[in-house]
Design an enzyme around this catalytic site. Structure first.
Site, PDB file in Angstrom:
ATOM      1  N   SER A 185      10.000  -0.677  -0.987  1.00  0.00           N
ATOM      2  CA  SER A 185       9.852   0.526  -0.170  1.00  0.00           C
ATOM      3  C   SER A 185      10.040   1.823  -0.942  1.00  0.00           C
ATOM      4  O   SER A 185       9.642   2.881  -0.483  1.00  0.00           O
ATOM      5  CB  SER A 185      10.846   0.486   0.985  1.00  0.00           C
ATOM      6  OG  SER A 185      12.163   0.444   0.482  1.00  0.00           O
ATOM      7  N   HIS A 213       7.377  -3.993   4.571  1.00  0.00           N
ATOM      8  CA  HIS A 213       6.399  -2.935   4.274  1.00  0.00           C
ATOM      9  C   HIS A 213       5.014  -3.500   3.980  1.00  0.00           C
ATOM     10  O   HIS A 213       4.098  -2.727   3.696  1.00  0.00           O
ATOM     11  CB  HIS A 213       6.887  -2.097   3.093  1.00  0.00           C
ATOM     12  CG  HIS A 213       8.062  -1.232   3.442  1.00  0.00           C
ATOM     13  ND1 HIS A 213       7.941   0.077   3.833  1.00  0.00           N
ATOM     14  CD2 HIS A 213       9.393  -1.519   3.496  1.00  0.00           C
ATOM     15  CE1 HIS A 213       9.137   0.575   4.093  1.00  0.00           C
ATOM     16  NE2 HIS A 213      10.044  -0.374   3.898  1.00  0.00           N
ATOM     17  N   LYS A 244       7.554  -0.712  11.468  1.00  0.00           N
ATOM     18  CA  LYS A 244       6.635  -0.008  10.570  1.00  0.00           C
ATOM     19  C   LYS A 244       5.204  -0.167  11.101  1.00  0.00           C
ATOM     20  O   LYS A 244       4.769   0.599  11.942  1.00  0.00           O
ATOM     21  CB  LYS A 244       6.823  -0.507   9.152  1.00  0.00           C
ATOM     22  CG  LYS A 244       8.323  -0.489   8.791  1.00  0.00           C
ATOM     23  CD  LYS A 244       8.640  -0.164   7.420  1.00  0.00           C
ATOM     24  CE  LYS A 244      10.130  -0.068   7.145  1.00  0.00           C
ATOM     25  NZ  LYS A 244      10.978   0.600   8.107  1.00  0.00           N
TER      26      LYS A 244
END
Lengths: 410, 82
Positions: A185, A213, A244
């Protein structure tokens, strides 16, 4: 030293860092207009630091699903699934996640942080070894600490460093869990998963990959790095988040191993947390369905990532090693990073600033994350803001220390 | 098997670049108070130390380590175990 002196020390550190100027941590967002725009400090800014990769937070279908669930099932579950039971939608979401990954089963946690805490602390314990990439997220470190296992680290993305440590473990590799992330990240680089899987096989240990991610970002179907690299069959446990690409909050693990179901009975972060609210589960299910049915979102995301990365590289900013939706500019000092961050806000662009000790190797980062919902014009606006600050920084004329960064090295 | 003193001398090679000029290192040197190492810097140094001594140092074991001498003792103990 009294009990609260530790916190008071933090206050001094904070003041020394910020020099009385605006605090980049926990910025008040006065109003959110869309997945890519909000009002901050009384002005409209482009959001380029929210990890909202597919831009689904304002998707009409997700919002409607949440509305419907809110009306049908109420605002919250008011307790854990072990105590209060599982709603039908919790079970449906788990079934859909398992089906999406082609795995035997899935388990849903109430936050991505809790997914790592819950999985790691259930999988390893005293006498076992958690062998983690040095740049792993804090939730992985904290999960390891909670587990009581021996925590060993290998150098970031360095299979040779991993191999050495596995070699030293001898027969204990059978009780070792390697933990890596699909997409890191901070700098947006990917794990060298093919090589890591090869080592996992050779040494006979287990492997967990955090795809927080990379879900919705990597792989032909958006399953993440394990899919992209064709290594999914060798990954024992995948962990991910809803906060996310799926625009909600919560976390999960999927696995083909039947033991995953037993995690529910040994994982304190699963047992002792209220389960996700029905509205969150509903919007997450809809977002997962969109992720599966609209691959064009991923294409748009990558177009935007390439556009931003290419332009910032051209401007001379030092970036992470891989093109990805996480685009981080590396600065020499925290002051430079803070000045660039403040300059970007003044230019109407919100990004993240990341400082040591939260960053790898003590780096100071100004981190952007792009979204499929960004228009090409918004990406250009972000680039123009970076360009304006780059030029000012180069001129070094009439500019205060805290307003403008030193020119990043090419 | 390396002696405690040998291990300490080799540790100083890794720690010396982090010490302020004029600070003399010895077994009692406090890694946090004297050298100003934060927890992140310390665990990064451990990666180098592990390679230097071909030993794995669990992060859990570091919570009891305050001085260079205690780190040397920990490494000696771990190399004996191997």
């Amino acid at each position: 030293m009294s009990l609260l002196d530790r916190l008071r020390t933090l206050s001094q550190d904070r003041e020394a860092l910020l020099h009385g100027e605006s605090d980049p941590f926990g910025v008040p967002v006065e109003e959110v207009y869309s997945a890519t725009e909000a009002r901050i400090g009384g002005r409209t800014v482009v959001l380029a630091g929210t990890n909202n990769y597919l831009g689904l937070t304002f998707d009409p279908g997700c919002i409607q699903a949440a509305h419907d669930a809110l009306a049908a099932s109420g605002t919250g579950t008011t307790g854990s699934r072990m105590a209060n039971g599982s709603y039908a939608s919790h079970l449906e979401l788990e079934r859909e996640l398992a089906e999406f990954y082609g795995c035997r089963s899935a388990i849903v946690f109430s936050a991505g942080y809790l997914a790592n805490l819950g999985m790691i602390s259930a999988l390893v314990g005293p006498g076992d070894v958690a062998l983690i990439d040095a740049d792993c997220h804090a939730s992985i470190y904290d999960g390891c600490r909670l587990s009581g296992a021996d925590i060993l680290r290998f150098r970031h993305n360095d299979p040779e460093s991993l191999d050495k440590r596995l070699g030293r473990l001898g027969e204990q590799t059978a009780r070792t869990l390697i933990i890596v992330e699909g997409l890191y990240s901070m700098l947006g680089d990917r794990a060298r998963l093919e090589e890591i899987v090869e080592l996992k096989r050779r040494h006979g240990c287990f492997l967990m990959v955090d795809e927080a991610h990379s879900l919705g970002v990597l792989g032909e179907n958006g399953r993440g790095l394990a899919e992209e690299t064709g290594t999914a069959a060798d990954v024992d446990f995948i962990v991910g988040t809803f906060s996310k690409s799926l625009g909600g909050v919560g976390g999960f693990s999927v696995s083909d191993r039947p033991e995953l179901e037993l995690v529910r009975y040994s994982s304190r972060p699963y047992i002792f947390t209220a389960s996700p609210a029905p509205s969150v589960v509903a919007s997450t299910r809809e977002a997962l369905s969109i992720l599966r049915s609209r691959p064009e979102l991923r294409e748009r995301l990558w177009d935007n990532a390439r556009r931003l990365y290419g332009k910032l590289e051209e401007l001379g900013y030092r970036l992470g090693p891989d093109v990805s939706p996480v685009v981080a500019a590396r600065l020499d000092t925290p002051d430079q990073a803070l000045a660039l961050w403040r300059g970007l806000i003044d230019e109407g662009v919100y990004v993240n600033v990341m400082l040591p000790p939260a960053t790898p190797a003590g780096q100071s980062l100004v981190r952007c994350s792009v979204s499929a919902a960004h228009t090409p014009e918004q990406i250009d606006r972000i680039c123009e803001a970076f360009a304006a600050l780059r030029e000012q920084a180069s001129s070094e004329a009439g500019l205060s220390r805290h307003r403008v960064p030193r020119a990043p090295e090419a | 098997m390396a002696s405690y003193d040998d291990i300490l001398e080799r540790l100083f090679v890794h720690l010396r670049p982090l010490a302020r000029p004029g600070v003399e290192l010895d077994g009692d040197t406090d890694l946090v108070r004297t050298l100003g190492l934060d927890s992140t810097t310390l665990v990064d140094i451990i990666l180098d130390v592990e390679d230097e001594f071909d030993v794995s140092v669990p992060l859990n074991a570091l919570s009891d380590v305050q001085t260079a001498g205690e780190l040397a003792t920990l490494i000696r103990g771990l190399t004996e175990e191997q």
